[in-house]
Design an enzyme around this catalytic site. Structure first.
Site, PDB file in Angstrom:
ATOM      1  N   ARG A  38      57.090  63.561  42.918  1.00  0.00           N
ATOM      2  CA  ARG A  38      56.788  62.806  44.142  1.00  0.00           C
ATOM      3  C   ARG A  38      57.023  61.333  43.842  1.00  0.00           C
ATOM      4  O   ARG A  38      56.359  60.757  42.971  1.00  0.00           O
ATOM      5  CB  ARG A  38      55.338  63.045  44.549  1.00  0.00           C
ATOM      6  N   SER A 107      53.084  70.664  54.079  1.00  0.00           N
ATOM      7  CA  SER A 107      51.730  70.132  54.212  1.00  0.00           C
ATOM      8  C   SER A 107      51.174  70.464  55.578  1.00  0.00           C
ATOM      9  O   SER A 107      51.864  70.311  56.596  1.00  0.00           O
ATOM     10  CB  SER A 107      51.733  68.602  54.068  1.00  0.00           C
ATOM     11  N   LYS A 136      46.521  58.597  48.504  1.00  0.00           N
ATOM     12  CA  LYS A 136      47.399  58.574  49.670  1.00  0.00           C
ATOM     13  C   LYS A 136      46.556  58.375  50.913  1.00  0.00           C
ATOM     14  O   LYS A 136      45.532  59.041  51.087  1.00  0.00           O
ATOM     15  CB  LYS A 136      48.161  59.907  49.766  1.00  0.00           C
TER      16      LYS A 136
END
Ligand code: TZP
Ligand code: MG
Length: 224
Positions: A38, A107, A136
């Site tokens: 990521r 997600s 996040k």
């Protein structure tokens, strides 16, 4: 088989002070069975060799390699799959580009999104944020264990629980129906990433009542 997944470690060099490859190597040494690369900076030229190196490491460990967001990078490296969020390439489009055999993770933040992801061809759901996290800004309040149970009951796909999961809460997300935790900060900021990954995996294996079993079943992108 994703059903036998116990620990996904997501690489984040900005938190770790180590590059993707070093994080992945240590996490795999500790027993992570999925690595997700990521990187929000989007420097694909710099990422490509790291992605290739991680793919090779994952192969050597019998682990699964997933690229977050970037389907192009996943395809270019021959990764096992890609993980997309609700603001990324839609799951249906990602599935068409990936083909039927690669792994598609999506997600979801509630039951409806999880059901839509399944209908669009997701192989697993990333569900969260489970708990408060500084890693996040998801725009969602923490979902908690009750929401995870609800999604578990509604969707028969493997679920990776994500967001603020620590060693202390790893067993709770398994008990609530997660297949595995997906972890960033609690592992990549640890002084010994391999030891942290090993400790997480042991908690998950214990929570599933599988103590004593060796790594099994994650030998590639083929999913039942
Ligand atoms: N998606 C939902 S929460 C999150 C992502 C990428 C961050 C998870 O990181 P941490 O440090 O394990 O809370
Ligand atoms: Mg995304």
């Amino acid at each position: 088989m994703l059903d036998h997944l116990h620990l996904c470690v997501i690489t984040d060099p900005s938190l770790a002070g180590r590059d993707h490859t070093a994080i992945a190597a240590a996490a795999l040494a500790g027993g992570a069975d999925m690595i997700q690369l990521r990187d929000k900076r989007g420097d694909l030229r710099a990422l490509l060799p790291q992605a290739r190196a991680i793919q090779a490491l994952c192969r050597a460990h019998g682990a699964i390699f997933i690229v977050n967001d970037r389907l192009d990078l996943a395809l270019a490296t021959g990764a096992d799959g890609v993980h997309v969020g609700q603001d990324d390439l839609p799951a249906g489009a990602a599935r068409r580009l990936l083909g039927p055999d690669k792994i598609l993770g999506v997600s979801a933040h509630d039951r409806e999104q999880a059901e839509a992801a399944r209908a669009a061809g997701a192989d697993y759901i990333g569900f969260g944020p489970m708990f408060p996290t500084g890693t996040k800004d998801t725009g969602y309040t923490p979902r908690g264990l009750g929401s995870l149970r609800e999604v578990r009951a509604a969707v028969r796909l493997p679920i990776l629980a994500i967001g603020g999961i620590t060693l202390e809460t790893a067993a709770d997300v398994i008990a609530a129906g997660a297949t595995a935790p997906a972890v960033i900060s609690a592992i990549v900021t640890a002084p010994d990433i391999a030891a942290a990954a090993a400790a997480f995996r042991a908690r998950v294996v214990a929570a599933k009542g599988l103590e004593g079993s060796r790594k099994e079943g994650n030998k590639g992108p083929h999913i039942a």
